[in-house]
Design a protein around this motif. Structure first.
Motif, mmCIF file in Angstrom:
data_model
loop_
_atom_site.group_PDB
_atom_site.id
_atom_site.type_symbol
_atom_site.label_atom_id
_atom_site.label_comp_id
_atom_site.label_asym_id
_atom_site.label_seq_id
_atom_site.Cartn_x
_atom_site.Cartn_y
_atom_site.Cartn_z
ATOM 1 N N ASN A 1 0.848 -1.186 0.000
ATOM 2 C CA ASN A 1 0.000 0.000 0.000
ATOM 3 C C ASN A 1 0.888 1.242 0.000
ATOM 4 O O ASN A 1 2.106 1.151 0.219
ATOM 5 N N PRO A 2 0.343 2.421 -0.250
ATOM 6 C CA PRO A 2 1.186 3.619 -0.369
ATOM 7 C C PRO A 2 2.038 3.902 0.862
ATOM 8 O O PRO A 2 3.213 4.266 0.739
ATOM 9 N N GLY A 3 1.484 3.725 2.059
ATOM 10 C CA GLY A 3 2.251 4.009 3.257
ATOM 11 C C GLY A 3 3.426 3.076 3.425
ATOM 12 O O GLY A 3 4.556 3.512 3.696
ATOM 13 N N ILE A 4 3.193 1.781 3.259
ATOM 14 C CA ILE A 4 4.270 0.800 3.394
ATOM 15 C C ILE A 4 5.319 1.020 2.310
ATOM 16 O O ILE A 4 6.531 0.923 2.563
ATOM 17 N N ALA A 5 4.890 1.340 1.094
ATOM 18 C CA ALA A 5 5.844 1.583 0.002
ATOM 19 C C ALA A 5 6.738 2.778 0.321
ATOM 20 O O ALA A 5 7.958 2.737 0.093
ATOM 21 N N HIS A 6 6.181 3.843 0.861
ATOM 22 C CA HIS A 6 6.982 5.019 1.209
ATOM 23 C C HIS A 6 7.962 4.719 2.344
ATOM 24 O O HIS A 6 9.103 5.183 2.333
ATOM 25 N N LEU A 7 7.512 3.947 3.327
ATOM 26 C CA LEU A 7 8.406 3.595 4.432
ATOM 27 C C LEU A 7 9.524 2.678 3.958
ATOM 28 O O LEU A 7 10.670 2.806 4.403
ATOM 29 N N LEU A 8 9.221 1.770 3.051
ATOM 30 C CA LEU A 8 10.255 0.882 2.514
ATOM 31 C C LEU A 8 11.303 1.667 1.740
ATOM 32 O O LEU A 8 12.498 1.377 1.822
ATOM 33 N N ALA A 9 10.859 2.659 0.990
ATOM 34 C CA ALA A 9 11.779 3.452 0.165
ATOM 35 C C ALA A 9 12.368 4.639 0.907
ATOM 36 O O ALA A 9 13.163 5.397 0.331
ATOM 37 N N ALA A 10 11.988 4.823 2.178
ATOM 38 C CA ALA A 10 12.441 5.973 2.978
ATOM 39 C C ALA A 10 12.146 7.287 2.270
ATOM 40 O O ALA A 10 12.957 8.215 2.282
ATOM 41 N N GLU A 11 10.979 7.367 1.668
ATOM 42 C CA GLU A 11 10.542 8.589 1.001
ATOM 43 C C GLU A 11 9.810 9.490 1.992
ATOM 44 O O GLU A 11 9.259 9.011 2.993
ATOM 45 N N PRO A 12 9.776 10.807 1.745
ATOM 46 C CA PRO A 12 9.013 11.701 2.618
ATOM 47 C C PRO A 12 7.543 11.296 2.674
ATOM 48 O O PRO A 12 6.961 10.896 1.666
ATOM 49 N N VAL A 13 6.962 11.375 3.856
ATOM 50 C CA VAL A 13 5.592 10.888 4.044
ATOM 51 C C VAL A 13 4.566 12.009 4.190
ATOM 52 O O VAL A 13 3.371 11.752 4.284
ATOM 53 N N GLU A 14 5.037 13.269 4.213
ATOM 54 C CA GLU A 14 4.101 14.374 4.412
ATOM 55 C C GLU A 14 2.997 14.392 3.363
ATOM 56 O O GLU A 14 1.843 14.727 3.659
ATOM 57 N N SER A 15 3.333 14.041 2.134
ATOM 58 C CA SER A 15 2.346 14.098 1.047
ATOM 59 C C SER A 15 1.233 13.081 1.227
ATOM 60 O O SER A 15 0.144 13.237 0.653
ATOM 61 N N LEU A 16 1.482 12.025 2.006
ATOM 62 C CA LEU A 16 0.429 11.053 2.301
ATOM 63 C C LEU A 16 -0.423 11.494 3.488
ATOM 64 O O LEU A 16 -1.633 11.225 3.527
ATOM 65 N N LEU A 17 0.203 12.162 4.437
ATOM 66 C CA LEU A 17 -0.501 12.539 5.659
ATOM 67 C C LEU A 17 -1.416 13.746 5.469
ATOM 68 O O LEU A 17 -2.410 13.894 6.188
ATOM 69 N N PHE A 18 -1.074 14.621 4.505
ATOM 70 C CA PHE A 18 -1.815 15.873 4.376
ATOM 71 C C PHE A 18 -2.397 16.028 2.969
ATOM 72 O O PHE A 18 -1.839 15.495 1.997
ATOM 73 N N PRO A 19 -3.537 16.741 2.880
ATOM 74 C CA PRO A 19 -4.152 16.960 1.559
ATOM 75 C C PRO A 19 -3.159 17.571 0.603
ATOM 76 O O PRO A 19 -2.306 18.366 1.021
ATOM 77 N N PRO A 20 -3.239 17.220 -0.676
ATOM 78 C CA PRO A 20 -4.251 16.347 -1.304
ATOM 79 C C PRO A 20 -3.916 14.868 -1.277
ATOM 80 O O PRO A 20 -4.447 14.097 -2.068
ATOM 81 N N HIS A 21 -3.059 14.423 -0.361
ATOM 82 C CA HIS A 21 -2.757 13.001 -0.154
ATOM 83 C C HIS A 21 -2.262 12.322 -1.431
ATOM 84 O O HIS A 21 -2.847 11.355 -1.909
#
Length: 410
Positions: free
Chosen positions: A94-114
């Motif tokens: 899922n998008p969250g797990i993929a971002h954590l695996l890649a150590a990508e910034p997560v702000e774009s998932l947490l805040f609009p427009p997601h």
């Protein structure tokens, strides 16, 4: 045999990691699953993303990489294959797990427009994900901030869809896709970890010792256990069927309230008890294990099944598709094929009108990842599929909240 005989397929869930080792003919040589070690930080994906934003991203990436490495090692051990003979690997998340695996910034998932910070849909060096693998790793593409590569993989594994088909992937996040009138509408709702045995008093992953089915047999509750040994916990399908059995046996009312033993006139009343001030259903007890479903567990299940039910209802309404017009409903998830239509109907996991059209597909996302590894030209095919999906946000909308409240009762 040569080095290019084996490939690794992974489905990385919020709660559970599942993998298969395949030979060059696409035959499954080993399959296994384990808990996602990130659960030590937080059980839900939002709190993990918040932890990453607060500076724990490297820790979360490391935990996930460690879990993947342990799962891979076990698959290789089961098949008697050396790690160096892996020639290809692919994973979906899922998008969250993929971002954590890649150590990508997560702000774009947490805040609009997601929206996701990156989309995947490519081969990456294993070091990008801190993985100890001798081959590049394909990450299935993300569709939006709430629809990930796991749904894309599930759909890819189904091949060309029939008209008016609904796809439901039930896990910690329930992802939905509706194919109708030449387009695919996709969405996701937060169901919580109950369907994977998470945050349940006696919950466990679907492995040896897990109760996967509960049935009423006269004045007894019959348990089916993975591995046919002594029960040690309750996996997702066990929870669903236990709730269905409690309803069928009159041990629970339609609002989800467990009854007091004195309110039940049959011998099934002996399964009811009270512990720590709340009512509970005791499924099994021995010298080391006491399998209880508490009232709190029932409430967690109601929230989870209410989200799935409401999501399906809202998606059909948004697309203007009636339940009668659906040709098929394909359901997958950690519980596999253990659920029957009667249980689905009794616990109201899906709208009544679609239940007769349900077909179960065990580990649907993993099947899609395995198909990708076996198909020529799969990368382009998956890219076209992902591009054809139209995201439709549901969670937090007034229509969803209204449908969710209406779907909590059984």
């Amino acid at each position: 045999m040569t080095k290019d005989n084996f490939s690794l397929a992974l489905d990385l869930g919020t709660t559970t990691l599942v993998g298969r080792l395949l030979d060059d003919a696409g035959v499954v040589r080993a399959e296994d699953r384990c808990l996602n070690p990130q659960g030590a930080v937080a059980s839900d994906i939002i709190r993990r993303l918040e932890a990453a934003r607060a500076g724990r991203g490297a820790e979360l990436q490391g935990l996930l990489a460690q879990g993947i490495d342990c799962l891979t090692a076990e698959l290789l051990r089961l098949a008697g294959v050396a790690r160096g003979r892996l020639a290809s690997a692919a994973l979906a998340a899922n998008p969250g797990i993929a971002h954590l695996l890649a150590a990508e910034p997560v702000e774009s998932l947490l805040f609009p427009p997601h929206r996701p910070a990156f989309r995947g849909g490519a081969f990456f060096p294993p070091a990008r994900f801190r993985l100890d693998l001798p081959c590049a790793v394909y990450l299935f593409p993300l569709v939006s901030g709430y629809v990930g590569g796991d749904l894309v993989a599930f759909l890819y594994g189904q091949g060309d869809p029939a008209a008016a088909t609904l796809y439901v992937d039930i896990g910690t996040n329930a992802e939905l896709a509706l194919h109708a009138d030449g387009c695919r509408l996709v969405s996701s709702v937060a169901a919580g970890p109950a369907f994977e045995g998470g945050e349940i008093a006696c919950g466990m992953m679907r492995t040896t010792g897990a109760v996967e089915d509960v049935r009423v047999d006269g004045d007894r509750l019959r348990l089916a256990v993975v591995g046919q040994g002594a029960p040690r916990g309750l996996c997702g399908s066990g929870l669903v069927t236990a709730v269905a059995a409690a309803l069928a046996g009159g041990l629970m009312d339609r609002a989800g309230n467990l009854r007091a033993p004195g309110e039940v006139t049959t011998n099934l009343a002996r399964y009811l008890m009270e512990k720590d001030g709340q009512r509970a259903l005791r499924l099994y007890r021995d010298a080391t294990v006491d399998l209880l479903i508490t009232q709190e567990d029932v409430r967690a299940f109601q929230l989870a099944k209410g989200a799935v039910h409401a999501g399906v209802s809202c998606l059909l309404e948004r697309a203007g598709v009636t339940a009668e017009a659906l040709r098929e409903v394909v359901v997958t998830g950690a519980f596999g094929a253990a659920l029957g239509r009667e249980n689905l109907k009794r616990v109201a996991l899906l709208p009544d009108s679609v239940i007769e059209k349900v077909r179960f597909e065990a580990d649907g996302a993993l099947r899609g990842v395995a198909r990708f590894l076996a198909m020529a030209g799969a990368e382009d095919q998956v890219a076209r599929l992902a591009a054809s999906l139209r995201p439709y946000p549901l969670s937090g909308t007034p229509a969803f909240e209204k449908a969710f409240i209406a779907a909590l009762n059984f």
